[in-house]
Design a protein around this motif. Structure first.
Motif, PDB file in Angstrom:
ATOM      1  N   THR A  27       0.848  -1.359  -0.059  1.00  0.00           N
ATOM      2  CA  THR A  27       0.047  -0.007  -0.033  1.00  0.00           C
ATOM      3  C   THR A  27       0.927   1.216   0.065  1.00  0.00           C
ATOM      4  O   THR A  27       2.198   1.305   0.347  1.00  0.00           O
ATOM      5  N   PRO A  28       0.273   2.348  -0.321  1.00  0.00           N
ATOM      6  CA  PRO A  28       1.109   3.579  -0.417  1.00  0.00           C
ATOM      7  C   PRO A  28       1.552   3.958   1.197  1.00  0.00           C
ATOM      8  O   PRO A  28       2.521   4.331   1.333  1.00  0.00           O
ATOM      9  N   ARG A  29       0.745   3.501   1.956  1.00  0.00           N
ATOM     10  CA  ARG A  29       1.157   3.806   3.690  1.00  0.00           C
ATOM     11  C   ARG A  29       2.787   2.940   3.996  1.00  0.00           C
ATOM     12  O   ARG A  29       3.441   3.581   4.470  1.00  0.00           O
ATOM     13  N   ALA A  30       2.948   1.762   3.364  1.00  0.00           N
ATOM     14  CA  ALA A  30       4.040   1.012   3.509  1.00  0.00           C
ATOM     15  C   ALA A  30       5.250   1.737   2.674  1.00  0.00           C
ATOM     16  O   ALA A  30       6.506   1.785   2.892  1.00  0.00           O
ATOM     17  N   GLU A  31       4.950   2.097   1.415  1.00  0.00           N
ATOM     18  CA  GLU A  31       5.989   2.929   0.470  1.00  0.00           C
ATOM     19  C   GLU A  31       6.404   4.183   1.417  1.00  0.00           C
ATOM     20  O   GLU A  31       7.600   4.660   1.200  1.00  0.00           O
ATOM     21  N   ALA A  32       5.423   4.914   2.054  1.00  0.00           N
ATOM     22  CA  ALA A  32       5.720   6.218   2.806  1.00  0.00           C
ATOM     23  C   ALA A  32       6.370   6.003   4.042  1.00  0.00           C
ATOM     24  O   ALA A  32       6.984   6.896   4.669  1.00  0.00           O
ATOM     25  N   ALA A  33       6.391   5.072   4.816  1.00  0.00           N
ATOM     26  CA  ALA A  33       6.554   4.409   6.134  1.00  0.00           C
ATOM     27  C   ALA A  33       8.092   4.414   6.244  1.00  0.00           C
ATOM     28  O   ALA A  33       8.924   3.779   5.674  1.00  0.00           O
ATOM     29  N   HIS A  40       9.186  -6.579   7.338  1.00  0.00           N
ATOM     30  CA  HIS A  40       8.312  -5.647   6.673  1.00  0.00           C
ATOM     31  C   HIS A  40       8.653  -5.194   5.404  1.00  0.00           C
ATOM     32  O   HIS A  40       8.083  -5.055   4.342  1.00  0.00           O
ATOM     33  N   GLN A  41       9.897  -4.700   5.412  1.00  0.00           N
ATOM     34  CA  GLN A  41      10.458  -4.110   4.404  1.00  0.00           C
ATOM     35  C   GLN A  41      10.707  -5.120   3.197  1.00  0.00           C
ATOM     36  O   GLN A  41      10.414  -4.726   2.135  1.00  0.00           O
ATOM     37  N   ALA A  42      11.178  -6.197   3.626  1.00  0.00           N
ATOM     38  CA  ALA A  42      11.353  -7.187   2.711  1.00  0.00           C
ATOM     39  C   ALA A  42       9.929  -7.595   2.017  1.00  0.00           C
ATOM     40  O   ALA A  42       9.871  -7.704   0.623  1.00  0.00           O
ATOM     41  N   VAL A  43       8.741  -7.802   2.680  1.00  0.00           N
ATOM     42  CA  VAL A  43       7.691  -8.049   1.945  1.00  0.00           C
ATOM     43  C   VAL A  43       7.070  -6.856   1.181  1.00  0.00           C
ATOM     44  O   VAL A  43       6.607  -7.269   0.193  1.00  0.00           O
ATOM     45  N   LEU A  59       9.738 -16.866  -2.220  1.00  0.00           N
ATOM     46  CA  LEU A  59      10.684 -15.805  -2.420  1.00  0.00           C
ATOM     47  C   LEU A  59      11.453 -15.447  -1.187  1.00  0.00           C
ATOM     48  O   LEU A  59      12.808 -15.053  -1.242  1.00  0.00           O
ATOM     49  N   LEU A  60      10.831 -15.410  -0.239  1.00  0.00           N
ATOM     50  CA  LEU A  60      11.563 -15.215   0.932  1.00  0.00           C
ATOM     51  C   LEU A  60      12.114 -16.460   1.702  1.00  0.00           C
ATOM     52  O   LEU A  60      12.953 -16.407   2.685  1.00  0.00           O
ATOM     53  N   SER A  61      11.869 -17.476   1.131  1.00  0.00           N
ATOM     54  CA  SER A  61      12.489 -18.963   1.818  1.00  0.00           C
ATOM     55  C   SER A  61      11.981 -18.961   3.180  1.00  0.00           C
ATOM     56  O   SER A  61      12.710 -19.256   4.018  1.00  0.00           O
ATOM     57  N   VAL A  62      10.840 -18.666   3.353  1.00  0.00           N
ATOM     58  CA  VAL A  62      10.103 -18.584   4.962  1.00  0.00           C
ATOM     59  C   VAL A  62       8.954 -19.656   4.752  1.00  0.00           C
ATOM     60  O   VAL A  62       8.296 -19.759   3.923  1.00  0.00           O
ATOM     61  N   LEU A  70       2.599 -13.052   9.050  1.00  0.00           N
ATOM     62  CA  LEU A  70       3.290 -11.749   8.724  1.00  0.00           C
ATOM     63  C   LEU A  70       2.425 -11.092   7.795  1.00  0.00           C
ATOM     64  O   LEU A  70       2.023  -9.690   8.238  1.00  0.00           O
ATOM     65  N   LEU A  71       1.912 -11.463   6.849  1.00  0.00           N
ATOM     66  CA  LEU A  71       0.959 -10.638   6.084  1.00  0.00           C
ATOM     67  C   LEU A  71      -0.313 -10.132   6.770  1.00  0.00           C
ATOM     68  O   LEU A  71      -0.617  -9.106   6.587  1.00  0.00           O
ATOM     69  N   ALA A  72      -0.924 -11.233   7.453  1.00  0.00           N
ATOM     70  CA  ALA A  72      -1.886 -10.639   8.315  1.00  0.00           C
ATOM     71  C   ALA A  72      -1.820  -9.592   9.222  1.00  0.00           C
ATOM     72  O   ALA A  72      -2.692  -8.737   9.379  1.00  0.00           O
TER      73      ALA A  72
END
Length: 110
Positions: A27-33, A40-43, A59-62, A70-72
């Motif tokens: 989201t734009p919120r994550a881009e601006a944070a 969180h940065q990796a995702v 892709l994260l090998s998790v 994490l996504l929730a």
């Protein structure tokens, strides 16, 4: 390398149901944070283009369960948007879903 359970605070269940084919995007919120946690940065970087939950995990090998938690958490913070999975006809598979899965698998290979 941080152990996966540290990313989720030891939790194993997500607060919302996220299927493996569910698409998420930054989201734009994550881009601006500023000052996001490293996971969180990796995702956020991965999901600038919509990705499925399975893609993010691969892709994260998790483990998938860790990524779901994490996504929730990120969705609750407004850092990712969770896109509803389109329901297909009751008689057969959702063709668009199958195409998305195929694209995701192809991307993982390449």
């Amino acid at each position: 390398m941080v152990r996966a359970y540290a990313w989720t605070g030891g939790r194993t269940r997500a607060r919302v149901r996220l299927e493996i084919e569910t698409l998420v995007s930054t989201t734009p919120r994550a881009e601006a944070a500023d000052g996001l946690r490293s996971e969180h940065q990796a995702v956020a970087q991965l999901c600038r283009r919509s990705r499925s939950v399975a893609e993010v995990a691969a892709l994260l090998s998790v483990p998938l369960g860790v990524v779901r938690v994490l996504l929730a958490d990120m969705a609750a913070l407004g850092l990712v948007a969770v896109h509803e999975t389109a329901a297909g006809a009751q008689d057969g598979p959702d063709v668009e879903l199958l195409h998305r899965v195929l694209r995701g698998l192809t991307n993982l290979r390449g």
